[in-house]
Design an enzyme around this catalytic site. Structure first.
Site, PDB file in Angstrom:
ATOM      1  NE  ARG A   1       8.539   8.181   9.268  1.00 51.06           N
ATOM      2  CZ  ARG A   1       9.892   7.663   9.062  1.00 51.06           C
ATOM      3  NH1 ARG A   1      10.170   7.914   7.921  1.00 51.06           N
ATOM      4  NH2 ARG A   1      10.797   7.326   9.909  1.00 51.06           N
TER       5      ARG A   1
ATOM      6  CD1 TRP B   1      10.242   5.452  19.493  1.00 58.77           C
ATOM      7  CD2 TRP B   1      11.806   6.606  18.753  1.00 58.77           C
ATOM      8  NE1 TRP B   1       9.987   6.784  19.509  1.00 58.77           N
ATOM      9  CE2 TRP B   1      11.303   7.295  19.075  1.00 58.77           C
ATOM     10  CE3 TRP B   1      13.448   6.911  18.101  1.00 58.77           C
ATOM     11  CZ2 TRP B   1      11.222   8.976  18.790  1.00 58.77           C
ATOM     12  CZ3 TRP B   1      13.396   8.440  17.970  1.00 58.77           C
ATOM     13  CH2 TRP B   1      12.404   9.202  18.199  1.00 58.77           C
TER      14      TRP B   1
ATOM     15  CB  CYS C   1      14.824  18.457  15.393  1.00 61.37           C
ATOM     16  SG  CYS C   1      15.216  16.548  15.696  1.00 61.37           S
TER      17      CYS C   1
ATOM     18  CG  LEU D   1      -2.011   1.077   1.248  1.00 58.79           C
ATOM     19  CD1 LEU D   1      -2.817   1.116   0.033  1.00 58.79           C
ATOM     20  CD2 LEU D   1      -2.830   1.167   2.462  1.00 58.79           C
TER      21      LEU D   1
ATOM     22  CG  HIS E   1       9.675  19.590  11.220  1.00 58.83           C
ATOM     23  ND1 HIS E   1       9.899  20.220  12.651  1.00 58.83           N
ATOM     24  CD2 HIS E   1       9.456  18.299  11.691  1.00 58.83           C
ATOM     25  CE1 HIS E   1       9.991  19.136  13.524  1.00 58.83           C
ATOM     26  NE2 HIS E   1       9.710  18.213  12.788  1.00 58.83           N
TER      27      HIS E   1
HETATM   28  N1  GLN Z   1      21.136  13.704  17.057  1.00 61.57           N
HETATM   29  C1  GLN Z   1      19.782  13.144  16.408  1.00 61.57           C
HETATM   30  C2  GLN Z   1      19.701  13.896  15.027  1.00 61.57           C
HETATM   31  O1  GLN Z   1      20.077  14.991  15.312  1.00 61.57           O
HETATM   32  C3  GLN Z   1      18.575  13.524  16.942  1.00 61.57           C
HETATM   33  C4  GLN Z   1      17.201  13.299  16.212  1.00 61.57           C
HETATM   34  C5  GLN Z   1      15.993  13.419  17.015  1.00 61.57           C
HETATM   35  O2  GLN Z   1      15.887  14.148  18.051  1.00 61.57           O
HETATM   36  N2  GLN Z   1      14.772  12.771  16.727  1.00 61.57           N
HETATM   37  O3  GLN Z   1      19.315  13.580  13.965  1.00 61.57           O
HETATM   38 ZN    ZN Z   2      14.933  16.057  17.892  1.00 55.47          ZN
END
Ligand code: GLN
Ligand code: ZN
Length: 767
Positions: A517, A563, A728, A18, A696
């Protein structure tokens, strides 16, 4: 007769059929008809598979092109205006996808975690005075589709109360105030299904495993008093899962519905209360098998629970089922050709779980299949004693963890001074979260290496080149604390899992995370240990290229746990402790090798929170301890960082502070630093890097915007406390925008430094 039932089957397909079809459709490579064809074939395959497994109640309408909550929103016409739906007839597929993924004109709807799973649902949007109307017929169509194949199914609907509770009211008010205008649409669906020949309908009301006020229980009563009146032919099964009903149990069993499903895997203790509360004519559906983990059940241990229920409630009013929808489990263990027999004998994916359900139901009415039970007993016995699982050295070390191992040598105030001396960082030090863009080149090299097409030496050279590029870029950009870029990592959990004993990996163990995903969580099957250092080589190499401090990068024990598919033969806290000990060794090896700053990422701490508030404290206790165990072995001058990327900190902020990381980087830019309020009123003691730009999106964020965010931070924090970093890691970004954003970020930090040194000079002059 005891019936076997299933609550939902994974939709994505054993080989992610899918996913592939969806992505081809989105890329305009296949037509809508071709997409529909793949979907219909999968449904047919899955219904037949369930029938062949001997399941009596087979779900339909559990299939969706994206998400079942979004399906419900579309079915009742809850389409936000910005998606331009004309409000007539049926919501078309492209509007549905626009809601899920955004389109050229507007972004996607908000997505959030489905209870405590790793599945994400689309959050319905409501507003006061909203009108609902039937604008989707999927439940009916799929029921009829299965019927044509000769399979009578039990349509699944997200119940009206949970549907409202899972949504968000835009502009205030409570969603439950919409119940009366929503119910007529549900009545219409139910009456159409009744007319089509449906007997049972599964109404998912999982929100009742959460803490709920009276008003929710009242709404539930009102809803089902109406819905049970739709047709005398219909039987409604209200399903709950993921935890115990507890204080909602009476209310749920008091509904005039034909049956209630309860999760007896997570919460076996609620059976007695359920047996007491159920009406004599009410079916109790026993969710006895873990629907969201990959372990084979111990059938002989489960059967007595069913027999107890039968003794109290009668054979004819008992269903046997997995605890929840199998959405959270991969499809078929038989596809795992390279797992050895013993490991495989401990596992069960969806198809295997359904065979177990059916064997249990049969055994419960006296047709016990001896061979099946013996095989199950054998697997349980070998899991209990296998040396591949049980490592006495690991167990004994974990048993000896003493309280002082969870504590740094000195309190933060003291560490801060020595770290400042040793690292010589400016005010508002800049850093990044770890990963740099994972280019196609990096992914190709990794794929070639994994496929044996690229030799190890060549791959290592390639990675070194990548690291050198990252270092050079950081030098040029004048960042203060460097990272190596994580080019060697596919995934922040798998990378570590692959290097630790106690882990196993599957080839097709995919589960849906959101939309198309999927993730393939590694499986922790045994005691965890680290045969050798995992990251030291890369960090040391990276450090050798620069005088600036290079951060060692690790994933924390709670995130690794969260995870992965985890063991069910010991508490999660115990597994977390083993992971923490392995990481502690890695931290100390990094320190020994001259790495002065070590970051231990814990983005998953918050999502591990138990569903019921009363269980939060004990979870936070052991998860904070696991982090501290991994981090606390270092000297005062070694600076420990951690990172968390979400914005809802308020309710766990005390626990975050207890991690006692010297520096924490967090996501803040999307909420415009709102969350800093939490840090301000709480007086967070250590240093913080509130993310100054959102990673993002490819947008190049101007320096002025970041300066403004930093000023907001400095208004509530001490300037010496503040670090400057993105929200991030940068792995999903392209180099183009990354370079520009980081240049602006360093510019913003420098501007602030200047403003502050001018201010200080001014103060001195005034004195
Ligand atoms: N150290 C990871 C990165 O920079 C942290 C990722 C995350 O917080 N999901 O990709
Ligand atoms: Zn992060």
């Amino acid at each position: 007769m005891v019936l076997s039932a299933n609550l939902g089957f994974p939709r994505i397909g054993a080989k992610r059929e899918l996913k592939k079809a969806l992505e081809s459709y989105w890329a305009k490579e296949i037509s809508q008809d071709e997409l529909f064809k793949v979907a219909a074939e999968l449904r047919q395959l899955h219904w037949r598979l369930q029938k062949d497994a001997g399941i009596d109640h087979i779900p339909s309408n559990d299939f969706t092109f994206y998400d079942h909550v979004l399906d419900m929103a579309v079915t009742v016409g809850a389409v936000p205006e910005r998606y331009g739906w004309n409000g007539q007839g049926i919501v078309d597929l492209d509007t549905f996808f626009a809601m899920a993924r955004g389109n050229a004109k507007t972004g996607a709807m908000e997505m959030t975690k489905w209870f405590d799973t790793n599945y994400h649902y689309i959050v319905p949007e409501f507003h006061t005075g909203m009108k609902f109307r039937l604008s989707g017929e999927k439940a009916l169509r799929h029921f009829e589709e299965a019927k044509k194949l000769g399979i009578m199914t039990r349509p699944v609907l997200l119940g009206p109360v949970s549907f409202l509770l899972l949504g968000k009211m835009k502009g205030g008010g409570t969603a439950l105030s919409l119940l009366d205008s929503l119910l007529p649409v549900y009545e219409e669906i139910l009456s159409k299904l009744a007319a089509a020949g449906t007997e049972w309908i599964q109404m998912d009301e999982p929100c009742f495993v959460l803490d709920q006020p009276h008003s929710s229980r009242d709404a539930l009563k009102r809803a089902y008093e109406r819905l049970t009146k739709v047709s005398p032919k219909l039987k409604l099964l209200v399903t709950t899962y993921f935890d115990e009903l507890a204080d909602n149990l009476e209310a749920v069993f008091n509904l005039p519905v034909a049956g209630v499903h309860i999760d007896l895997h997570r919460a076996p203790q609620q059976l007695d209360a359920a047996l007491k509360a159920a009406r004599k004519d009410q079916v109790i559906s026993l969710g006895v098998l873990d629907g969201r983990n990959i372990w084979r059940a111990n059938l002989s241990a489960v059967l007595p629970l069913i027999e107890k229920a039968i003794a109290a409630h009668g054979k004819d009013k008992i269903f046997v089922a997995p605890s929840c929808s199998l959405l959270h489990t991969p499809v078929d263990l038989d596809n795992e050709k390279s797992l050895d027999g013993e490991l495989k004998s401990w596992l069960a994916f969806s198809r295997q779980k359904l065979a177990e359900v059916s064997a249990l139901a049969k055994a419960a009415h006296g047709q016990k299949d001896k061979a099946v039970f013996e095989a199950s007993d054998k697997a349980a016995a070998s899991r209990k004693s296998s040396q591949r699982i049980h490592n006495p050295a690991v167990k004994s070390r974990a048993g000896k963890v003493a309280p002082d191992m969870l504590k740094r040598r000195h309190p933060f105030a003291q560490r801060e001074l020595v770290q400042r001396q040793s690292l010589r960082l400016p005010l508002f030090p800049t850093t990044t979260i770890g990963s740099f863009p994972q280019t196609a080149e990096i992914r190709n090299a990794r794929a070639e290496f994994k496929a044996g097409k690229m030799g190890e030496a060549q791959y290592k050279d390639f990675l070194k080149k990548e690291i050198a590029l990252c270092v050079k870029f950081q030098e040029e950009t004048d960042i203060d604390v460097f990272v190596h870029g994580e080019a060697e990592r596919n995934d922040m959990v798998e990378y570590f899992g692959e290097q630790m004993d106690g882990y196993l990996f599957t080839k097709f163990g995919w589960v849906q995370s959101y939309g198309s995903r999927c993730v393939k969580p590694p499986i922790i099957f045994g005691d965890i240990s680290r045969p050798k250092p995992m990251t030291v080589e890369w960090s040391v190499y990276a450090q050798s290229l620069t005088k600036k401090p290079m951060k060692g990068m690790l994933t924390g024990p709670v995130t690794i746990l969260q995870w992965s598919f985890v063991r069910d033969d010991q508490p999660r806290s115990e597994t977390a402790k083993q992971l923490a000990l392995a990481l502690r060794d890695e931290v100390l090896d990094l320190e020994k090798a001259g790495i002065k700053v070590i970051q231990i990422d814990e983005p998953a701490v918050r999502e591990g929170l138990p569903l019921r508030k009363k269980n939060w404290q004990s979870y936070l206790r052991w998860s904070v301890d696991a982090f501290r165990l991994s981090a606390a072995g270092v000297k005062d001058e070694t600076q420990i960082h951690t990172h968390m990327c979400y914005a809802e900190f308020n309710d766990i902020i005390a626990a975050v502070a207890e991690l006692d990381a010297d520096v924490i980087s967090i996501e803040t830019s999307r909420s415009q630093m709102e969350l800093l309020e939490a840090f301000a009123s709480f007086k967070y003691p250590n240093e913080i890097g509130p993310g100054v730009y959102d990673i993002h999106s490819p947008r190049v964020v101007p320096q002025a915007e970041m300066e403004m965010l930093l000023k907001k931070a400095v208004a509530v924090l001490r300037p010496e406390q503040v670090w400057v970093n993105p929200d991030c890691g940068l792995k999903t970004r392209k180099w183009e925008e990354t370079k520009l954003c980081l240049k602006n970020m360093v510019g913003a930090a420098k501007a602030l430094r200047q403003a502050f040194s001018a201010k200080e000079a001014g103060l001195r002059a005034a004195r």
